[in-house]
Write a protein that holds these residues in place. Structure first.
Motif, PDB file in Angstrom:
ATOM      1  N   THR A   8       0.458  -1.254  -0.047  1.00 50.60           N
ATOM      2  CA  THR A   8      -0.146   0.030   0.210  1.00 50.60           C
ATOM      3  C   THR A   8       0.782   1.236  -0.083  1.00 50.60           C
ATOM      4  O   THR A   8       1.518   1.310   0.566  1.00 50.60           O
ATOM      5  CB  THR A   8      -0.900   0.028   1.523  1.00 50.60           C
ATOM      6  OG1 THR A   8      -0.010   0.022   1.750  1.00 50.60           O
ATOM      7  CG2 THR A   8      -1.333  -0.964   1.198  1.00 50.60           C
ATOM      8  N   THR A  45      -5.354   6.278   5.274  1.00 47.15           N
ATOM      9  CA  THR A  45      -5.471   4.859   6.406  1.00 47.15           C
ATOM     10  C   THR A  45      -5.031   4.774   7.704  1.00 47.15           C
ATOM     11  O   THR A  45      -5.726   3.434   8.038  1.00 47.15           O
ATOM     12  CB  THR A  45      -3.213   4.814   5.881  1.00 47.15           C
ATOM     13  OG1 THR A  45      -2.876   5.170   4.852  1.00 47.15           O
ATOM     14  CG2 THR A  45      -2.489   4.114   6.328  1.00 47.15           C
ATOM     15  N   GLU A  47      -7.558   6.113   9.429  1.00 51.58           N
ATOM     16  CA  GLU A  47      -8.873   5.082   9.260  1.00 51.58           C
ATOM     17  C   GLU A  47      -8.959   3.865   9.776  1.00 51.58           C
ATOM     18  O   GLU A  47      -9.870   3.248  10.229  1.00 51.58           O
ATOM     19  CB  GLU A  47      -9.909   6.437   8.362  1.00 51.58           C
ATOM     20  CG  GLU A  47     -10.300   7.667   8.967  1.00 51.58           C
ATOM     21  CD  GLU A  47     -11.087   8.494   7.732  1.00 51.58           C
ATOM     22  OE1 GLU A  47     -12.313   7.283   6.661  1.00 51.58           O
ATOM     23  OE2 GLU A  47     -11.668   9.262   7.911  1.00 51.58           O
ATOM     24  N   ALA A  48      -8.588   4.221   8.292  1.00 53.19           N
ATOM     25  CA  ALA A  48      -8.349   1.636   7.764  1.00 53.19           C
ATOM     26  C   ALA A  48      -8.263   1.156   8.877  1.00 53.19           C
ATOM     27  O   ALA A  48      -8.650   0.428   9.697  1.00 53.19           O
ATOM     28  CB  ALA A  48      -7.550   1.175   7.016  1.00 53.19           C
ATOM     29  N   LEU A  49      -6.641   1.392   9.731  1.00 47.54           N
ATOM     30  CA  LEU A  49      -6.344   0.694  10.666  1.00 47.54           C
ATOM     31  C   LEU A  49      -7.015   1.400  12.130  1.00 47.54           C
ATOM     32  O   LEU A  49      -7.307   0.094  12.819  1.00 47.54           O
ATOM     33  CB  LEU A  49      -4.606   1.515  11.523  1.00 47.54           C
ATOM     34  CG  LEU A  49      -4.138   0.886  10.225  1.00 47.54           C
ATOM     35  CD1 LEU A  49      -2.611   2.004  10.171  1.00 47.54           C
ATOM     36  CD2 LEU A  49      -3.494  -0.276  10.152  1.00 47.54           C
ATOM     37  N   ALA A  51     -10.328   0.951  11.734  1.00 46.93           N
ATOM     38  CA  ALA A  51     -11.712   0.618  12.147  1.00 46.93           C
ATOM     39  C   ALA A  51     -11.030  -0.781  12.348  1.00 46.93           C
ATOM     40  O   ALA A  51     -12.038  -1.795  12.367  1.00 46.93           O
ATOM     41  CB  ALA A  51     -12.394   0.562  10.446  1.00 46.93           C
ATOM     42  N   LYS A  52      -9.864  -1.529  12.007  1.00 51.89           N
ATOM     43  CA  LYS A  52      -9.495  -2.740  11.766  1.00 51.89           C
ATOM     44  C   LYS A  52      -9.331  -3.024  13.479  1.00 51.89           C
ATOM     45  O   LYS A  52      -9.575  -4.108  14.091  1.00 51.89           O
ATOM     46  CB  LYS A  52      -8.368  -3.081  11.382  1.00 51.89           C
ATOM     47  CG  LYS A  52      -9.057  -3.441   9.413  1.00 51.89           C
ATOM     48  CD  LYS A  52      -7.114  -3.523   9.140  1.00 51.89           C
ATOM     49  CE  LYS A  52      -7.357  -3.739   7.741  1.00 51.89           C
ATOM     50  NZ  LYS A  52      -5.902  -4.163   6.458  1.00 51.89           N
ATOM     51  N   THR A  53      -8.823  -2.211  14.890  1.00 52.20           N
ATOM     52  CA  THR A  53      -8.904  -2.381  15.838  1.00 52.20           C
ATOM     53  C   THR A  53     -10.599  -2.125  16.774  1.00 52.20           C
ATOM     54  O   THR A  53      -9.911  -2.317  17.981  1.00 52.20           O
ATOM     55  CB  THR A  53      -7.650  -1.521  16.270  1.00 52.20           C
ATOM     56  OG1 THR A  53      -8.143   0.160  16.022  1.00 52.20           O
ATOM     57  CG2 THR A  53      -6.306  -1.659  15.714  1.00 52.20           C
ATOM     58  N   ASP A  54     -11.357  -1.820  16.122  1.00 48.32           N
ATOM     59  CA  ASP A  54     -12.498  -1.148  16.417  1.00 48.32           C
ATOM     60  C   ASP A  54     -12.574  -2.410  16.894  1.00 48.32           C
ATOM     61  O   ASP A  54     -13.772  -2.916  15.925  1.00 48.32           O
ATOM     62  CB  ASP A  54     -13.080  -0.467  16.119  1.00 48.32           C
ATOM     63  CG  ASP A  54     -13.890  -0.436  17.036  1.00 48.32           C
ATOM     64  OD1 ASP A  54     -14.700  -0.554  17.841  1.00 48.32           O
ATOM     65  OD2 ASP A  54     -15.299   0.585  16.266  1.00 48.32           O
ATOM     66  N   VAL A  55     -12.781  -3.114  18.232  1.00 45.50           N
ATOM     67  CA  VAL A  55     -13.418  -4.559  18.042  1.00 45.50           C
ATOM     68  C   VAL A  55     -14.675  -4.831  18.377  1.00 45.50           C
ATOM     69  O   VAL A  55     -15.431  -5.495  17.989  1.00 45.50           O
ATOM     70  CB  VAL A  55     -13.282  -4.963  19.685  1.00 45.50           C
ATOM     71  CG1 VAL A  55     -13.186  -7.197  19.866  1.00 45.50           C
ATOM     72  CG2 VAL A  55     -11.765  -5.005  19.185  1.00 45.50           C
ATOM     73  N   GLN A  58     -16.611  -4.189  14.987  1.00 46.25           N
ATOM     74  CA  GLN A  58     -16.959  -5.532  14.641  1.00 46.25           C
ATOM     75  C   GLN A  58     -17.896  -6.156  15.140  1.00 46.25           C
ATOM     76  O   GLN A  58     -18.031  -7.060  14.329  1.00 46.25           O
ATOM     77  CB  GLN A  58     -15.036  -6.029  14.492  1.00 46.25           C
ATOM     78  CG  GLN A  58     -14.463  -5.303  13.526  1.00 46.25           C
ATOM     79  CD  GLN A  58     -13.354  -5.947  13.641  1.00 46.25           C
ATOM     80  OE1 GLN A  58     -12.620  -7.276  14.113  1.00 46.25           O
ATOM     81  NE2 GLN A  58     -11.895  -5.022  13.129  1.00 46.25           N
ATOM     82  N   ARG A  62     -20.521  -8.317  13.448  1.00 48.23           N
ATOM     83  CA  ARG A  62     -20.861  -9.756  13.075  1.00 48.23           C
ATOM     84  C   ARG A  62     -22.167  -9.920  13.831  1.00 48.23           C
ATOM     85  O   ARG A  62     -23.124 -10.248  12.872  1.00 48.23           O
ATOM     86  CB  ARG A  62     -20.266 -10.233  14.196  1.00 48.23           C
ATOM     87  CG  ARG A  62     -19.973 -12.188  14.155  1.00 48.23           C
ATOM     88  CD  ARG A  62     -19.502 -12.136  12.569  1.00 48.23           C
ATOM     89  NE  ARG A  62     -20.279 -13.601  12.814  1.00 48.23           N
ATOM     90  CZ  ARG A  62     -20.409 -14.198  11.474  1.00 48.23           C
ATOM     91  NH1 ARG A  62     -21.428 -13.753  10.082  1.00 48.23           N
ATOM     92  NH2 ARG A  62     -20.740 -15.998  11.769  1.00 48.23           N
TER      93      ARG A  62
END
Length: 126
Positions: A8, A45, A47-49, A51-55, A58, A62
């Protein structure tokens, strides 16, 4: 990190940073535009990180997905049950309900008889 493995981000053009090249004489507006573009890319970047760490987010996503699947399967099961129930059984239930509404006296008499029978059995026990 090896430059060949980066997946990236934007690559730096060596000609743009080489003072001996023609592109080294860029205007301040061009430099500001490049800086603004880089800021936007870094912001995306981050914001994407995030979102990935916001358990929690997520997990909520789900849960919403599972709820949607359950509702879809329930609707599917209802549709199959409607198809599996013969129309004659549905019509028979409707006819029986209509007759019960028409003959309330007979239905009340049958209910009273059943109640008397149950009370008699209960009192007959030692």
């Amino acid at each position: 990190m090896d430059e060949g493995t980066r997946t990236t981000g934007s690559s730096v053009d060596p000609a743009a940073t080489d003072p001996g090249s023609d592109q080294g004489n860029r205007s301040p507006e061009e430099i500001r535009a490049d800086i603004e573009q880089t800021r936007e890319e870094v912001g995306d970047t981050v914001e994407a990180l995030a979102a990935k760490t916001d358990v929690k987010a997520q997990a909520r996503a789900r849960v919403d997905e599972v709820k949607a699947n359950v509702h879809a399967k329930a609707d599917e099961a209802k549709a199959k049950a409607r198809q599996a129930t013969p129309s004659s059984a549905q019509e028979g239930a409707s006819v029986a309900a209509a007759k019960a509404r028409e003959n309330k006296v007979a239905l009340l008499g049958a209910g009273a008889l059943l109640l008397a029978f149950l009370v008699g059995r209960r009192t007959a026990r030692p």
